[in-house]
Enzyme design. Structure first.
Site, PDB file in Angstrom:
ATOM      1  CE1 TYR A 124      -2.714  -3.464   1.011  1.00 36.95           C
ATOM      2  CE2 TYR A 124      -4.260  -1.802   0.876  1.00 36.95           C
ATOM      3  CZ  TYR A 124      -4.077  -3.054   0.890  1.00 36.95           C
ATOM      4  OH  TYR A 124      -5.159  -3.948   0.903  1.00 36.95           O
ATOM      5  CE  LYS A 170       2.353 -17.518  -1.724  1.00 33.30           C
ATOM      6  NZ  LYS A 170       2.158 -18.741  -1.740  1.00 33.30           N
ATOM      7  CG  ASP A 202      -0.490 -19.964  -0.155  1.00 36.80           C
ATOM      8  OD1 ASP A 202      -0.126 -19.901   0.928  1.00 36.80           O
ATOM      9  OD2 ASP A 202      -0.173 -20.229  -1.243  1.00 36.80           O
ATOM     10  CG  ASP A 226      -7.131  -4.794   3.361  1.00 37.55           C
ATOM     11  OD1 ASP A 226      -8.218  -4.879   4.062  1.00 37.55           O
ATOM     12  OD2 ASP A 226      -6.892  -4.053   2.159  1.00 37.55           O
ATOM     13  CG  ASP A 230     -12.707  -7.636   4.619  1.00 32.76           C
ATOM     14  OD1 ASP A 230     -12.256  -6.894   5.693  1.00 32.76           O
ATOM     15  OD2 ASP A 230     -13.311  -7.238   3.692  1.00 32.76           O
TER      16      ASP A 230
HETATM   17 MG    MG Z   1     -10.130  -3.922   3.965  1.00 32.86          MG
END
Ligand code: MG
Ligand code: NAI
Length: 332
Positions: A124, A170, A202, A226, A230
């Site tokens: 980001y 990762k 993963d 992130d 969720d």
């Molecule tokens: Mg988010």
């Protein structure tokens, strides 16, 4: 408690609805907060010409903390997400995302974990270079940012009595960058008395569903945090159950981990629990642990009595739910 200054930013979509709901709860607790409302986001840009007006920055600078809803970031515009800007500006390097199933009738699996997500770099950075062939993204992983996020996670384990810390990365594919994060992780957790694990992201996504009890505290890079937060929120009832805090050394912004949900905005059906739990995290940050705990207790009591919003099969609209919860505060 001395008077604390809190900036309220509703933002776009359901943001203002869920922030108002959380504020109604705060107003009915025994805390002394002074609220200042500020503007930010897409609707604000249409009104004022700015996504983040100067007055908003000034209000944030003058305050002790901020409670934020969500903003809409239109994909066809140049503007980056406002919250990404604020995280960077205030150096809110830790994104703390507790994920807890609050009642067995809600969600799919029993999770009680916290995701500690690096919040300032990784995928980001926003630094993208375009050439005739395509776009190259600068994905940054630094030693300093990695070290401070792992330290924050270790401190959190100690303060919350969490015993196991898992580094999610990762490094098999991203050998240098995630390799660096991983190396710093092992350096920092050494001798801290925690059970130490690592998992590729993963595999972690699958394990969250198949072996939820394996997770206690996860420390991870920005994008992975992130995404898996969720996923984790979905497992405990949906995005309406995922609170978060963006915390630095001097300032903090608390927000639900969901977005502005334009599909349900203005209908009075959003689930305000994620924002209410975020406001509880804010109270804890401001030194009001006792009052903070009452919010979660009231929500749990509500779920036991079928007081819930429509996204989880209840009959309550956002505002009705909020008023019902205020009544429950007397019992907790
Ligand atoms: Mg988010
Ligand atoms: P979203 O999180 O807003 O919504 C995803 C789905 O979950 C939608 O179906 C929505 O109705 C549902 N949902 C979300 N929160 C809910 C709640 N409290 N109660 C009931 N249902 C809820 O993600 P989406 O749709 O991908 O993004 C919408 C906008 O939000 C985009 O412009 C995006 O950029 C922005 N966004 C902003 C964030 C922020 O301000 N921190 C974070 C994530 C997205």
């Amino acid at each position: 408690m001395t008077l604390k200054k809190v900036v309220l930013i509703g933002g776009d979509g359901i943001g203002p609805e869920v922030v108002s709901a959380a504020v109604r709860i705060l107003e009915n607790l025994d805390v002394s907060l002074e609220f200042t409302e500020a503007q930010m986001g897409f609707e604000c840009s249409k009104r004022t010409g700015h996504f983040i007006p100067k007055a908003t920055m000034e209000a944030l600078e003058r305050s002790d903390a901020c409670l934020f809803g969500a903003v809409t970031t239109p994909l066809d515009q140049k503007q980056r997400s406002c919250i990404l800007y604020l995280r960077k500006h205030f150096d809110l390097y830790a994104n703390l995302r507790p994920v807890k199933r609050l009642h067995s009738s809600i969600g799919l699996v029993d999770l009680d974990m916290v995701i500690v997500r690096e919040n300032t770099e990784g995928m980001y950075t926003g630094v993208e270079h375009e050439d005739s062939e395509g776009v190259t993204l600068e994905r940054r992983v630094s030693e300093g940012a990695s070290r401070r996020i792992v330290r924050r996670a270790v401190d959190l384990c100690k303060s919350e009595g969490r015993k196991r810390i898992t580094c999610v990365h990762k490094a098999n594919a991203l050998r240098k960058s995630d390799g660096l994060f991983r190396r710093i992780f092992f350096e920092e957790v050494e001798g801290q008395g925690l059970e130490v694990k690592e998992m590729l992201v993963d595999a972690a996504a699958a394990a969250l569903i198949l072996k939820p009890k394996d997770f206690d505290c996860v420390v991870t890079l920005n994008l992975y945090g992130d995404i898996i937060s969720d996923e984790a929120a979905a497992l405990v009832g949906g995005l309406g159950f995922g609170p978060s805090g963006n915390v630095g050394d001097k300032y903090a912004i608390f927000e639900p981990s969901h977005g502005s949900a334009p599909d349900i905005a203005g209908k009075d059906i959003a689930n305000p629990i994620a924002t209410m739990l975020s406001s509880a995290m804010m109270l804890q940050y401001l030194g009001e642990k006792g009052q903070a705990a009452r919010i979660e207790r009231a929500i749990r009591l509500g779920l036991e009595r079928e007081i819930k919003t429509m996204d989880v099969g209840g009959e309550y609209r956002t505002t009705e739910y909020t008023e019902a919860l205020i009544k429950l505060l007397d019992e907790v």
